[in-house]
Design a protein around this motif. Structure first.
Motif, PDB file in Angstrom:
ATOM      1  N   SER A 225       0.811  -1.215   0.000  1.00 20.79           N
ATOM      2  CA  SER A 225       0.000   0.000   0.000  1.00 20.79           C
ATOM      3  C   SER A 225       0.845   1.266   0.000  1.00 20.79           C
ATOM      4  O   SER A 225       0.301   2.369  -0.124  1.00 20.79           O
ATOM      5  CB  SER A 225      -0.935   0.005   1.212  1.00 20.79           C
TER       6      SER A 225
ATOM      7  N   TRP B 203      -2.467  -2.280   3.720  1.00 21.50           N
ATOM      8  CA  TRP B 203      -3.532  -1.544   4.364  1.00 21.50           C
ATOM      9  C   TRP B 203      -4.833  -2.037   3.731  1.00 21.50           C
ATOM     10  O   TRP B 203      -4.805  -2.691   2.676  1.00 21.50           O
ATOM     11  CB  TRP B 203      -3.374  -0.048   4.106  1.00 21.50           C
ATOM     12  N   TRP B 204      -5.982  -1.742   4.341  1.00 17.53           N
ATOM     13  CA  TRP B 204      -7.241  -2.153   3.705  1.00 17.53           C
ATOM     14  C   TRP B 204      -7.299  -1.470   2.331  1.00 17.53           C
ATOM     15  O   TRP B 204      -7.273  -0.234   2.245  1.00 17.53           O
ATOM     16  CB  TRP B 204      -8.438  -1.781   4.567  1.00 17.53           C
TER      17      TRP B 204
ATOM     18  N   THR C  25     -10.589   1.949   0.260  1.00 12.87           N
ATOM     19  CA  THR C  25     -10.779   2.959   1.294  1.00 12.87           C
ATOM     20  C   THR C  25     -12.226   3.415   1.433  1.00 12.87           C
ATOM     21  O   THR C  25     -12.613   3.920   2.484  1.00 12.87           O
ATOM     22  CB  THR C  25      -9.894   4.186   1.018  1.00 12.87           C
ATOM     23  N   ASP C  26     -13.021   3.243   0.394  1.00 11.98           N
ATOM     24  CA  ASP C  26     -14.429   3.641   0.455  1.00 11.98           C
ATOM     25  C   ASP C  26     -15.360   2.445   0.619  1.00 11.98           C
ATOM     26  O   ASP C  26     -16.578   2.606   0.579  1.00 11.98           O
ATOM     27  CB  ASP C  26     -14.822   4.412  -0.813  1.00 11.98           C
TER      28      ASP C  26
ATOM     29  N   TYR D 232     -10.409  -1.968   8.025  1.00 15.33           N
ATOM     30  CA  TYR D 232     -10.826  -0.704   7.425  1.00 15.33           C
ATOM     31  C   TYR D 232     -10.394   0.445   8.334  1.00 15.33           C
ATOM     32  O   TYR D 232     -10.617   0.416   9.545  1.00 15.33           O
ATOM     33  CB  TYR D 232     -12.344  -0.694   7.242  1.00 15.33           C
TER      34      TYR D 232
ATOM     35  N   GLN E 166      -9.640   6.849   4.971  1.00 16.39           N
ATOM     36  CA  GLN E 166      -8.887   7.276   3.800  1.00 16.39           C
ATOM     37  C   GLN E 166      -7.381   7.167   4.032  1.00 16.39           C
ATOM     38  O   GLN E 166      -6.748   8.069   4.551  1.00 16.39           O
ATOM     39  CB  GLN E 166      -9.263   8.709   3.436  1.00 16.39           C
ATOM     40  N   LEU E 167      -6.829   6.039   3.638  1.00 14.61           N
ATOM     41  CA  LEU E 167      -5.385   5.840   3.630  1.00 14.61           C
ATOM     42  C   LEU E 167      -4.979   5.478   2.203  1.00 14.61           C
ATOM     43  O   LEU E 167      -5.679   4.688   1.560  1.00 14.61           O
ATOM     44  CB  LEU E 167      -4.983   4.695   4.576  1.00 14.61           C
TER      45      LEU E 167
END
Length: 279
Positions: free
Chosen positions: A13, A39-40, A43-44, A73, A76-77
């Motif tokens: 990520s 990362w997840w 993001t949305d 989750y 926003q990353l």
């Protein structure tokens, strides 16, 4: 260098982000890595479509890359780290909706480390209210991790880059780890020791390692200043990793640094190729 760092892996990520998500596992494998973390990715979408989960799972398997770490989750990353689990309302609900989805995805790939990022402070909400919500949600996260035989990771960020995050020191993260373990009785919450974040907070890294290695379940590195590859800053990362190993840490070490203005494939020259594979 880094002769004891055979369990290195890449964060897909933050590295190889010049490629579409589904092409990154193969790029990692081509660079010599057999293990990755994420990362997840959506993001949305705390609950993405089945085809998205299946596509990423297939990409990881086809590349022969083992998923060793996954974030729940967290909003926003990349961007200002903010997390979700301590933010009342929709973000907290999205975090809860993601718990079993993330755990099931991790289990399908043999991943046994799930990271839950604390949320930023929200104006107009009592910090104690946010902390109570955080403990409630982290308890749920610990149980979701336990269901698949995984560890729940608690990470300290750094105050200069995440000024609204309340967990910006090793002692603060350890306090949360201990509170979660006390609440669940499962003893599966552990500290994610990120040497870059701790350095940015001005902590004594040797002291943190000596004090918290027994509660450390995962390690991430980047040089400081700059969050670049080892050798681009001033941190004695090789000595610090040696100290971790001497203190008994035998887990993974994640490369969570930025490649700078060069392609990600050029960001690994500091690490001999034989030490990129999982053993």
């Amino acid at each position: 260098m880094f002769q004891q760092a055979e369990r290195q892996f890449r964060n897909l990520s933050i590295l190889f982000t010049e490629l579409p998500l589904l092409e990154r596992p193969a790029a990692a494998a081509a660079a010599g890595f057999t293990a990755v973390e994420l990362w997840w990715p959506w993001t949305d979408a705390p609950v993405p479509e089945k085809r998205q989960l299946d596509g990423l799972r297939a990409a990881l398997r086809t590349a022969g890359t083992q998923l060793v770490g996954l974030n729940f989750y967290a909003g926003q990353l990349p961007g200002p780290d903010r997390g979700a689990l301590s933010i009342p309302g929709e973000e907290s609900e999205r975090f809860r909706a993601n718990l079993d989805v993330a755990a099931d995805f991790a289990q399908s790939l043999g991943c046994t480390a799930l990271n839950a990022l604390y949320g930023n402070r929200v104006d107009g909400i009592d910090p104690a209210t946010q902390d109570a919500l955080a403990l409630e949600n982290l308890t749920l996260a610990a149980r979701a991790a336990h269901r698949i035989g995984a560890t729940l990771l608690i990470e300290a960020l750094n105050a200069p880059e995440s000024p609204h995050c309340p967990i910006v020191s090793a002692p603060q993260a350890i306090e949360v780890v201990e509170a979660v373990n006390a609440a669940t009785g499962l003893d599966n919450a552990r500290f994610l020791l990120d040497l870059y974040h701790l350095a940015m907070n001005g902590e004594d890294l040797e002291q943190a390692i000596d004090r918290y290695t027994p509660l450390t379940g995962h390690v991430q590195i980047a040089d400081s200043p700059g969050r670049g590859a080892p050798g681009t800053g001033t941190l004695p990362l090789e000595a610090l990793l040696d100290r971790l190993h001497t203190n008994g840490y035998d887990g993974w070490t994640g490369l969570e640094y930025q490649p700078g203005d060069r392609p990600s494939t050029d960001a690994f020259t500091w690490l001999p190729r034989p030490h990129r594979a999982a053993h």
